[in-house]
Design an enzyme around this catalytic site. Sequence first.
Site, short mmCIF file in Angstrom:
data_model
loop_
_atom_site.label_atom_id
_atom_site.label_comp_id
_atom_site.label_asym_id
_atom_site.label_seq_id
_atom_site.Cartn_x
_atom_site.Cartn_y
_atom_site.Cartn_z
N SER A 82 106.65 38.57 -68.65
CA SER A 82 107.03 37.17 -68.51
C SER A 82 108.02 37.05 -67.35
CB SER A 82 107.61 36.77 -69.86
OG SER A 82 108.01 35.48 -69.84
N LYS A 116 105.19 27.61 -59.54
CA LYS A 116 104.97 28.13 -60.88
C LYS A 116 104.02 27.16 -61.58
CE LYS A 116 107.38 29.96 -64.87
NZ LYS A 116 106.53 29.32 -65.87
N ASP A 118 101.69 25.35 -64.14
CA ASP A 118 101.82 25.13 -65.57
C ASP A 118 100.44 25.20 -66.22
OD1 ASP A 118 103.05 24.69 -67.92
OD2 ASP A 118 103.35 22.54 -67.62
N TYR A 230 97.51 34.88 -58.51
CA TYR A 230 98.81 35.10 -57.89
C TYR A 230 99.33 36.54 -57.97
CZ TYR A 230 100.29 34.12 -62.69
OH TYR A 230 100.41 34.11 -64.04
N CYS A 417 88.34 -11.26 -78.01
CA CYS A 417 87.24 -12.10 -78.50
C CYS A 417 87.44 -12.60 -79.93
CB CYS A 417 85.92 -11.34 -78.40
SG CYS A 417 85.84 -10.01 -79.59
N CYS A 437 81.96 -8.66 -76.73
CA CYS A 437 83.36 -8.84 -76.34
C CYS A 437 83.48 -8.67 -74.82
CB CYS A 437 84.24 -7.82 -77.05
SG CYS A 437 85.96 -7.87 -76.55
S1 IVH Z 1 104.29 36.09 -61.81
C1 IVH Z 1 105.26 40.05 -63.78
N1 IVH Z 1 103.62 33.92 -60.49
O1 IVH Z 1 104.64 31.76 -65.57
C2 IVH Z 1 104.71 38.87 -63.11
N2 IVH Z 1 103.72 33.80 -62.85
O2 IVH Z 1 107.06 32.02 -67.24
C3 IVH Z 1 104.99 37.64 -63.86
N3 IVH Z 1 103.13 31.61 -63.76
O3 IVH Z 1 103.32 34.00 -67.89
C4 IVH Z 1 104.16 36.49 -63.48
N4 IVH Z 1 102.72 30.64 -61.83
O4 IVH Z 1 101.66 32.54 -66.67
C5 IVH Z 1 103.83 34.47 -61.69
N5 IVH Z 1 103.03 32.08 -59.19
C6 IVH Z 1 103.24 32.64 -60.38
C7 IVH Z 1 103.08 31.90 -61.57
C8 IVH Z 1 103.35 32.52 -62.79
C9 IVH Z 1 102.75 30.48 -63.14
C10 IVH Z 1 103.28 31.74 -65.22
C11 IVH Z 1 102.70 32.98 -65.81
C12 IVH Z 1 103.78 33.58 -66.65
C13 IVH Z 1 104.76 32.47 -66.78
C14 IVH Z 1 106.16 33.04 -66.96
#
Ligand code: IVH
Length: 684
Positions: A82, A116, A118, A230, A417, A437
Amino acid sequence: MAKENADRAERLRRTLANYAYRYYVLNDPQISDEAYDSLFRELEQLEEAYPDLVTVDSPTQRAGAPPAEGFEKVEHPLPMLSLGNATTPEELYAWRERMLRLLPEGTALNYVVEPKIDGLTVVLHYVDGLFVLGATRGDGLFGEDITANLRTIRTLPLRIPLQERGPAAPARLIVRGEAYINKAEFVRFQRQQEELTSKRYVNPRNTAAGALRNLDPAVTAARPLDLWAYRIVLFEGEGAPEGQSHALAYLADMGFPVAVDQTKLFSDFDEVVSYCEQWADHKDGLSYEVDGLVIKVNNFGLQERLGYAGKDPRWAVAYKYPSAEATTKLLDITVEVGRTGVLTPRAVLEPIHIGGVTVSSASLHNADHIADNDFRIGDTVVIKRAGEVIPQVLRPVLELRTGDETPWSMPERCPVCDTAVVRYPGEVAYYCENAACPAQLVRRVEFFVSRAAMDIAGFGSKQAELFVKEGYIEDIADIYDLPKHRDRLLAQEGYGEKKVDNLFAALQSSKQQPASRVLTGLGIHFVGGIVAELLLEHYHSFSSLAGANVNELAAIDGIGPRIAESVSVWFAQEANQRTVARLAQAGLQLSLVPKVSEGVQPLQAKVFVITGTLPAWSREQAAAVIKEHGGKVTGSVSSKTDYLLAGERAGAKLAKAEKLGVPVLTEQALRELLGLSAALDSLG
Ligand code: IVH
């Protein structure tokens, strides 16, 4: 011949994959939809004639898998970690300090900053370039095998590299990415679903999550899922990228969708921080939802050195923006009427600037939602626009109640109506049942002529709106009386002779559409294409269907009490009965079985196969005509086939028919045989 076919199939697969990439990933289409479809059909036909030619990476296989019983567990090759969070510049600097302490003095760091996204993490496995397995993140150690669902995502490459030039695929490649639904697609999908099912899809992320974990890939395929890649999780082979910016370029080269436009490489950390601060204003303009930025140390060697702390890598951090919440006044609650008569309450808000836009109204979903939250007119309410596309009204601020607020309830009569409003047991939605309607009319017309129903070319929302506004259409059946208004229509801007004649010709030929499409087009709640076919298979005609009572209907396999109730209520309405009678008079097909002409039918028990593009009929229309005259239609040519009805670009089936000596008919020949008028009937 065998080799030729195999080569052709391979070329078609590659070409189609490339065109799809240009279209979906680069937004830069190279050919028309029609030309694409035509190549796609050619591949389908080749594969149908020679099933050995079907490969797992064929574009025809994206949505072909049957529903699953459950998902298998998949062990990730490495833990899917994460990210730690930072929400202020100070926290960003602290993150950098922690890293520098672990590295030799003077180590220079470069940073890649990415959006990042979503969505939901997906882990994609490629062996020798072929997409073989895709999994959810799960608990980080084990995910679920959702390969069949992932295949339906059109931007996910089934084989890499997409282009034949450039480096070959590594022996093994595992890519991490995010599956998501883009904002505009979500809004479109949400509207469409509201009309069809009155089911609520609250936001893109939850909708994407549901779609990815649906057991039926056909359902997933119908959701507008997309992908961003990514990270390279594992690379076995020559030429592995050495850093994140290189990896992203590599993934893009291989044909993965990568958010390169929104990715930046920095060597100066102050610049990283100011970029993060400024970017907040920018994110709402993106076509997909983001909840912040991810900052990563570029160099993979340094990433490895920094390692992990618990479940988070030390070499990356998420910069998150607080979600935008604000308070405003709930001035009123109004009710909107949809195509199927669903009444949706809407909040009228004192306009407020939040998350970069001004919000003055928002859906309140349904009466239960209002009751559960006890929203009252006059309340101060909290509204939120986080990553959300659509602002949400979260709750009233109870502390600010003065006692002057008025509770709200769903009106008993349709606001447009004045027909009494109905609610079905177990349903959250209220409906206006009046087919006439006016508020529903435009949307009903739109739906009747749409691809899902009568498929009338040149007739869309713009036309529906105009024709209703001008008073040409007051009822669905008026659609077929449009030719009466020819002169007035010609006086409208943008309606030349040619356009009007084409429209009328399309109306005329739509009369050949099978009864199930007419029934679908009427927009009876819960009666989509499949239910319509089921009902007609059972009752054969509108007239016997109209006479069926609720219990009889509910006794049909596949028809629940809700559908039964809805169908019988609909047919009981006098206005609806009039509409049906007029459609019959206009010459639409309202029965499955043809009105039997005396004696034996011309095509009695003759077996037909249809192939290629016919000049005027769709294949479905042609099949309906054949069945109406006593014939049968099957899918593949064999010695039992009596006729092949062939249009343009007929491929393998035509070849087979010729080989077997099966007579080949054109649409025109079939019309003549049946004594039907020529295509594009002249209009009386
Ligand atoms: S890198 C060890 N890059 O964010 C590498 N994550 O809050 C960790 N996410 O579970 C992930 N965009 O699903 C990475 N450009 C991005 C991302 C990304 C979205 C998500 C991913 C992860 C979550 C963590």
